[in-house]
Design an enzyme around this catalytic site. Structure first.
Site, PDB file in Angstrom:
ATOM      1  N   HIS A  43       0.813  -1.215   0.000  1.00  0.00           N
ATOM      2  CA  HIS A  43       0.000   0.000   0.000  1.00  0.00           C
ATOM      3  C   HIS A  43       0.850   1.270   0.000  1.00  0.00           C
ATOM      4  CE1 HIS A  43      -3.691  -2.230   0.499  1.00  0.00           C
ATOM      5  NE2 HIS A  43      -3.221  -2.834   1.576  1.00  0.00           N
ATOM      6  N   GLN A 145       0.727 -13.200   6.312  1.00  0.00           N
ATOM      7  CA  GLN A 145      -0.491 -12.535   6.769  1.00  0.00           C
ATOM      8  C   GLN A 145      -1.716 -13.348   6.396  1.00  0.00           C
ATOM      9  OE1 GLN A 145       1.131  -8.002   5.882  1.00  0.00           O
ATOM     10  NE2 GLN A 145      -1.066  -8.387   5.841  1.00  0.00           N
ATOM     11  N   GLU A 147      -5.702 -12.812   6.643  1.00  0.00           N
ATOM     12  CA  GLU A 147      -6.563 -11.654   6.908  1.00  0.00           C
ATOM     13  C   GLU A 147      -7.925 -11.744   6.239  1.00  0.00           C
ATOM     14  OE1 GLU A 147      -3.971  -8.554   5.696  1.00  0.00           O
ATOM     15  OE2 GLU A 147      -3.345  -9.586   3.884  1.00  0.00           O
ATOM     16  N   ASP A 173      -8.288  -5.784   6.878  1.00  0.00           N
ATOM     17  CA  ASP A 173      -8.741  -6.689   5.818  1.00  0.00           C
ATOM     18  C   ASP A 173      -9.684  -7.750   6.373  1.00  0.00           C
ATOM     19  OD1 ASP A 173      -7.623  -5.623   3.495  1.00  0.00           O
ATOM     20  OD2 ASP A 173      -5.682  -6.496   3.929  1.00  0.00           O
TER      21      ASP A 173
END
Length: 248
Positions: A43, A145, A147, A173
Site C-alpha cells: 500500500h 499474513q 486476513e 482486511d
C-alpha cells in the site's frame, strides 16, 4: 544471527509500517528505539531503489527492516531479501499452497528454491563467501499474513506448512472480509482474531498483528502477540503536527 527473530522468542517487539520515500524517517525511527520497521510495497509508494536506501538507513541503527511485498510473488520476495532486509512479509495468504509458495520463494535449498545471486547487497555485493551467505540467508524472517475468511477456514492447513516464523493478522482486511470494513473492534472481528491466535499459539508460531491505538498495543501484548506493528510513519507524523499546532 537474526536478532529480531531471537528477540521475538523472548519478548514483545514493537514496530511501525512505513510508507515514506524519505530514508531519514526510517533512520529516525531506528534512533527512536523501535524494534522493527515494515517497509510497505503493498500500500506504499516505494520502489526497489528506495527500498535499498531504507534498508541501509535501518542498518545504521539497531532496528530490523522487514519488507512487505504486494503478493505471493517469487520475484518480489527474492528481490526484497536481496536488499539485505531482515525479513519479508507476505500478505493475503488464504491457502496452504500459497504459504508453501511463499516459503519456497524466500528460502534457498533445501528449504526452498529462491533464485541465487551472491552479487547483491544481502551478500555484501559478493564480498561475503557464497557458502556463508547461502547458509545464513535462510535465517531471514518470513511473516505470513492471514486476513480473510478463506484463510481462517484453511488455517489448520496453513499452520502445518513448515518454514515461516510469524503469522500476522491484518484486522482491517479481516473486517472487510466479514462485511464490516474498518470496524476492527467489532466483536465478530475480535472473535476471529482470537480464533486465529489460539490455533497459532498451539503450534508454537509467533503471533503478529496491526494496531492503530496504544490501548490496542497493550491488549495485543497481553493476548500473547509478540510482533506488533503500530500505525504508519506518515500518520504518526501527521498526528504529532496536529498535536503541536492544532488541526486546521
Amino acid at each position: 544471527m537474526n536478532h529480531l527473530k531471537h528477540k521475538l522468542t523472548q519478548k514483545t517487539c514493537f514496530g511501525i509500517f512505513s510508507k515514506t520515500t524519505d530514508s531519514a524517517f526510517v533512520e529516525a525511527a531506528g534512533i527512536a528505539g523501535l524494534d522493527f520497521i515494515i517497509l510497505d510495497t503493498e500500500h506504499g509508494p516505494v520502489n526497489l531503489e528506495t527500498l535499498h536506501h531504507h534498508v541501509r538507513a535501518a542498518k545504521l541503527t539497531r532496528m530490523a527492516s522487514i519488507i512487505r511485498v504486494n503478493s505471493v510473488d517469487s520475484h518480489a520476495i527474492s528481490s526484497a531479501l536481496d536488499t539485505g532486509a531482515d525479513g519479508v512479509q507476505v500478505p493475503n495468504i488464504s491457502t496452504a499452497q500459497q504459504a508453501q509458495d511463499a516459503v519456497k520463494a524466500a528460502r534457498f535449498h533445501p528449504h526452498g528454491s529462491r533464485g541465487v545471486c551472491r552479487f547483491v547487497r544481502a551478500a555484501n555485493f559478493g564480498d561475503q563467501h557464497k557458502d556463508d551467505y547461502l547458509a545464513t540467508a535462510n535465517d531471514k524472517l518470513l511473516i505470513l499474513q492471514v486476513e480473510g475468511l478463506e484463510g481462517i477456514n484453511n488455517l489448520d492447513e496453513i499452520l502445518e506448512v513448515p518454514g515461516f516464523d510469524v503469522l500476522f493478522i491484518g484486522p482491517y482486511d479481516l473486517s472487510q472480509s466479514v462485511g464490516k470494513p474498518g470496524q476492527v473492534n467489532d466483536p465478530e472481528v475480535l472473535r476471529l482474531m482470537q480464533t486465529i491466535a489460539d490455533k497459532t499459539k498451539t503450534k508454537g508460531i509467533i503471533l503478529g498483528a496491526f494496531s492503530d491505538t496504544l490501548e490496542r498495543n497493550a491488549s495485543l501484548k497481553s493476548e500473547g502477540f509478540n510482533y506488533i506493528a503500530y500505525s504508519v510513519d506518515v500518520n504518526i507524523y501527521l498526528r504529532a503536527c496536529q498535536n503541536i499546532f492544532g488541526k486546521r
